[in-house]
Structure formats: structure tokens, C-alpha cells
Write an enzyme that holds these catalytic residues in place. Sequence first.
Site, short mmCIF file in Angstrom:
data_model
loop_
_atom_site.label_atom_id
_atom_site.label_comp_id
_atom_site.label_asym_id
_atom_site.label_seq_id
_atom_site.Cartn_x
_atom_site.Cartn_y
_atom_site.Cartn_z
N LYS A 259 116.57 95.50 85.27
CA LYS A 259 115.12 95.51 85.47
C LYS A 259 114.85 95.05 86.91
CE LYS A 259 110.93 92.85 84.20
NZ LYS A 259 110.24 92.00 83.22
N ASP A 264 105.82 90.86 89.46
CA ASP A 264 105.15 91.10 88.19
C ASP A 264 103.86 90.28 88.13
OD1 ASP A 264 104.37 91.69 85.65
OD2 ASP A 264 105.99 90.58 84.65
N LYS A 271 98.41 88.09 84.79
CA LYS A 271 98.90 86.76 84.42
C LYS A 271 97.98 85.68 84.98
CE LYS A 271 103.88 87.87 84.57
NZ LYS A 271 104.22 87.58 83.17
N ASP A 282 111.31 88.74 89.33
CA ASP A 282 111.35 89.59 88.15
C ASP A 282 112.25 90.82 88.36
OD1 ASP A 282 110.60 89.73 85.50
OD2 ASP A 282 108.84 91.00 85.89
N ARG A 345 110.12 96.49 79.79
CA ARG A 345 110.65 97.38 78.76
C ARG A 345 110.29 98.84 79.04
NH1 ARG A 345 107.52 93.94 74.24
NH2 ARG A 345 108.04 92.33 75.76
N1 BES Z 1 108.49 89.08 83.62
C1 BES Z 1 107.90 88.64 82.42
C2 BES Z 1 108.78 87.67 81.63
C3 BES Z 1 109.15 86.37 82.29
C4 BES Z 1 108.51 85.20 81.90
C5 BES Z 1 110.18 86.28 83.20
C6 BES Z 1 108.87 84.00 82.47
C7 BES Z 1 110.54 85.07 83.77
C8 BES Z 1 109.88 83.92 83.39
C9 BES Z 1 107.60 89.84 81.51
O1 BES Z 1 107.34 91.03 82.15
C10 BES Z 1 106.41 89.48 80.68
O2 BES Z 1 105.39 89.26 81.25
N2 BES Z 1 106.58 89.43 79.36
C11 BES Z 1 105.53 89.08 78.47
C12 BES Z 1 105.53 90.11 77.34
C13 BES Z 1 104.32 90.06 76.46
C14 BES Z 1 103.09 90.48 77.24
C15 BES Z 1 104.53 90.97 75.29
C16 BES Z 1 105.82 87.69 77.92
O3 BES Z 1 106.97 87.36 77.69
O4 BES Z 1 104.87 86.93 77.77
ZN ZN Z 2 108.23 91.27 84.05
ZN ZN Z 3 105.28 91.22 82.72
#
Ligand code: BES
Ligand code: ZN
Ligand code: ZN
Length: 503
Positions: A259, A264, A271, A282, A345
Site C-alpha cells: 500500500k 492519507d 480525518k 501511509d 483496501r
Molecule cells: N491509513 C489508515 C490506517 C492507519 C491508522 C494507519 C493509524 C496508521 C495509523 C487507513 O487508511 C484508515 O484510515 N483506516 C480506517 C478505516 C475505516 C474508515 C473503515 C480506520 O482504521 O479507522
Molecule cells: Zn490509509
Molecule cells: Zn484512510
Amino acid sequence: MDVEVSEILETGDIMIIPLFQGTEKAPNNSTKGLSRSASIAVKSAISSDKFDGREKDQISIWSEECQIILLGVGEKNKLTLKKSRDFGAKCFSNLPENQGRKIVIRFTVGWNNENIASFAEGMILRDYSFDKYQKKEDKGEKDSGWSIVCQATKRYTEELELEIKRLSSIATGVHLARDLGNEPANRLYPEEFGRRALEWAKGKENVEVEVWNFARLKKEGMNGLIEVGKGSIHKPCMVFFRLNPNVDINKQVPCIVGKGITFDSGGISIKGSAGMDEMKLDMHGSATVFGLFQALHATSYEGRVNGITCMAENMPSAEAYRPGDVIDTYSGKTIEVLNTDAEGRNVLADGLWKASELNPSYIIDLATLTGSIVVALGHEATGLFSNDDSLSRRIKKAGDDVDEICWPMPLLPAFEKQMTSSKIADVRNQGKGRWGGAIQAAGFLKQFVQEREDKNGEKTQIPWAHLDIAGTAGIWGGDSNATVSHGATGIQVRTLHRLITRD
Ligand code: BES
Ligand code: ZN
Ligand code: ZN
């Protein structure tokens, strides 16, 4: 860092003598080359009750010719590779700044080659800082090259030298992955990652890098990547790494997928601002893939290996993809976007399908995929999901061997069902609640691993594993990884190198 191996001879600017618990008198050779007075000081410190060789016992002895550090490393039969590596890393991070650059480490009684090499590896891994954006005159002396001499009994040195050379070649891959991970998102965006990969491949005969740009992705129908990346002025791309592309042509070989979200923001599902800067990391999955290829190349690995990185920047804008959109992915399956922040994903959907087309022996993807895996495992372990028990066991073993823990997590069918229960598309990119978020994500990815016929003519999925490195890719304070002080860790370069070269 320049690392040498020699028998016990010279003393250096700083001399470190790691000693086991219960050492009551100075081991043979430990004071070789020192003046009489320094030698007496060392011998009496070791025999005194102020130093017993327990972990954390440390005594510094000043002498005219060099500064001597007695380092307690605890009980001999409790020393592990991890402990040795951590001792090396911590010892390096505590080196005095102004006593010279030449470090001699004198491994005397009780030390074997494996542990010595691991100690050296810890120093090498820890000799890293990301300071290219700081003014030169602000830098401490630590930035100028250290030279390390590992001293051991003569009959050990030849073998030891080879092993340390190997470990330090692997470390070049770890450091490259950290460099990429630490690079800010205004400097490292998808096409810049592609450019660096092309530049890296230049002049290396057994390496090929190919970059599919935005136009090519469009032509190929890679809409998972396109949709995530189209909100940014920096357009997405897919980078292919091929090591030894002309060997083992008829053999199935591994394909490693990363990835690569260079930033992000969450996109339209934006966020919160706290800690958002960390989202430059990321793309650590792609950094690990790049670093792995460097490590494999530097150690002259002769097998064929494929890598794919899915590069995009996830930004909100008038052109960004939205919640509610439906994506036609490269696989032909459609994704209902419920949350634009679940973008990793979406890009991996295309990467995994493409990887499957290469008919690989197995696919491993690496992704900073979910906050949920950080809740489950903290910063101590990577989440390991797999559709194949043997592959999972091998990855776990490789991780254990190099002390980068991959903890097996279940691919529970109930979560997979959530991800395939969209009312309007084949797959949805968010589950039905917060619980089991990392397993939901893994259940989603599984939909994009192709099946193929096995020996008995039955269709089974290609062996695949997903490593959720969201908790292990970066360290911002904390002491869960002694080999890094701050930022990107380069996690799983060593694990995958081990897996691929020793499997
Ligand atoms: N890049 C983030 C996940 C992440 C979180 C990486 C903390 C490193 C540290 C990912 O793209 C994300 O935002 N995931 C969400 C998914 C949700 C919206 C279904 C998450 O984990 O909250
Ligand atoms: Zn991400
Ligand atoms: Zn994300």
C-alpha cells in the site's frame, strides 16, 4: 557506518567490553593493548562489587589512549539474538558524542558468532537519522561516519565478517524503507516514488522497474487506484519491481504488494487533525517492498521475485471520490465506497488482482491498513492474516527469527460476509460497525485474490497473506523498537528477506 572484524588488537577511541553476569575477573585478552594503568583500572573495576555484569550495569573508565566502557549483558544462558541486537542498538545510541569516531567492541569469553553479529546488526540498524532537512551546522558530531571494529578470537573472525556483511547489506534495505517512509508528502508523492524506483534500478543488471502512470492505469481499468488518487494534483501510479526477471521463468515465485498512500487525509471522509502528519507514513507498505528489493539485491539473491506498489495520495477536492460512489475495479468486481478513508483496501484491490495474474507461488501484501490493528496489538506486532496455514506459519517463523513479530489473526467468515453484503455492489469498503475493523479489512482484501486450479483440478485461492503494519511502521516516542529512535521503522524488510531467502 564502516564495520570491520578483527582479532583482539587495537583499542580505538572508545572501547566497549560487553560482559556477562558473574564475570569476576577480567577475561583473557580484554585489556590487550591498554597501558598498564588502564589495564589495572579495568581489571579492578571488573573484580569490584560495583560491577557484576548484570543488564544495565555499566562503568566508564577514562584513560589517556581511549575511553573504556564495561557493559553488563546479564546471564549468559539468557542472551538471545534479540537481546544482543537491542544491546548493540542501545549501546550505539548512548555513545558519547565527543570522544572520537573509532569504536572497538571486544567480545571475549562466552560470546558466540551469532550473538556478536546480532549486536553489530543492532548498532548498524540504529545508526540512522532522517536529518536531510536540517541545517548542516546544527548537526552534532554524530553525523560524521562511525567506524566500528568487532573484535573476537581469531578463529571466529572470517565467518563473523561474512555474517556481519550480510546483515549490513540487509540493513541498507531497512534504511531505504525508513528514508521513504520519513519523506514528507510534499516531497514524496506517487510519481516521485516511481522516479526514485527507476533511478534505483539504473545500472543494476538483474533488476527491472516499470511505472504505470495515470493514463496507463486508466487504459488498464485500474479504477481502485484511480478513484482514490484522482482528488489529488499528484496522480496515482503503479510501480512494478522485478528482481532477476529472466531466471526461473517457469517457476512460480513470490509477489509482494505494498500500500503506497503517500498521504492519507481521509479524503472527503476527512480525518481529524490530531496526528494527521503521521499519515505521510501511509505508504510504508510500498517502502517495505522497495527496501526489500534493495536488501535482496544487496545480498545478491539469485531467485526471481516480483513486487507491486499501489501509489496514490488520498485528498479531498472537487475531483475526489465520494462516499456512495461505486468503483469498477481491475478485477471486474465493484466496490461500494462507504468511507473514503478506507482507501488502502481500494488500491490494494487492483494490486492484488494484478499480482494474481502473475501466477505467483504466494502473494504477501503489506499495508498500514487499519487503526483497529493498533488497538489490538499496539506497536508490538504486525497483524498477520492468511488464507494458507503453511504460508502463515512460515511468515511467523521468519518474523520470529529476526524479531519482527507477526501475530496471527483470524480471517473470520462473519466479517467477510459483512464486506460482501453491499446492497448495490459486489463488495463494500467498510463493515457494519467498528468491531473487528482489521479483520473486516482483511476480509475485503481476500475478495481480490484470484483462484486457480490445483493439481487435482480443483479451484483454490492463491496462497496469500496480509500484513497490517499500521502499528509497527512508525515510532513516535515509546521504546517498543530499540533499533529506531523516531519515525519510520523499515518494518518487515528483514522478515521478508528472511522468508524469501531461507524458505
Ligand atoms: N491509513 C489508515 C490506517 C492507519 C491508522 C494507519 C493509524 C496508521 C495509523 C487507513 O487508511 C484508515 O484510515 N483506516 C480506517 C478505516 C475505516 C474508515 C473503515 C480506520 O482504521 O479507522
Ligand atoms: Zn490509509
Ligand atoms: Zn484512510
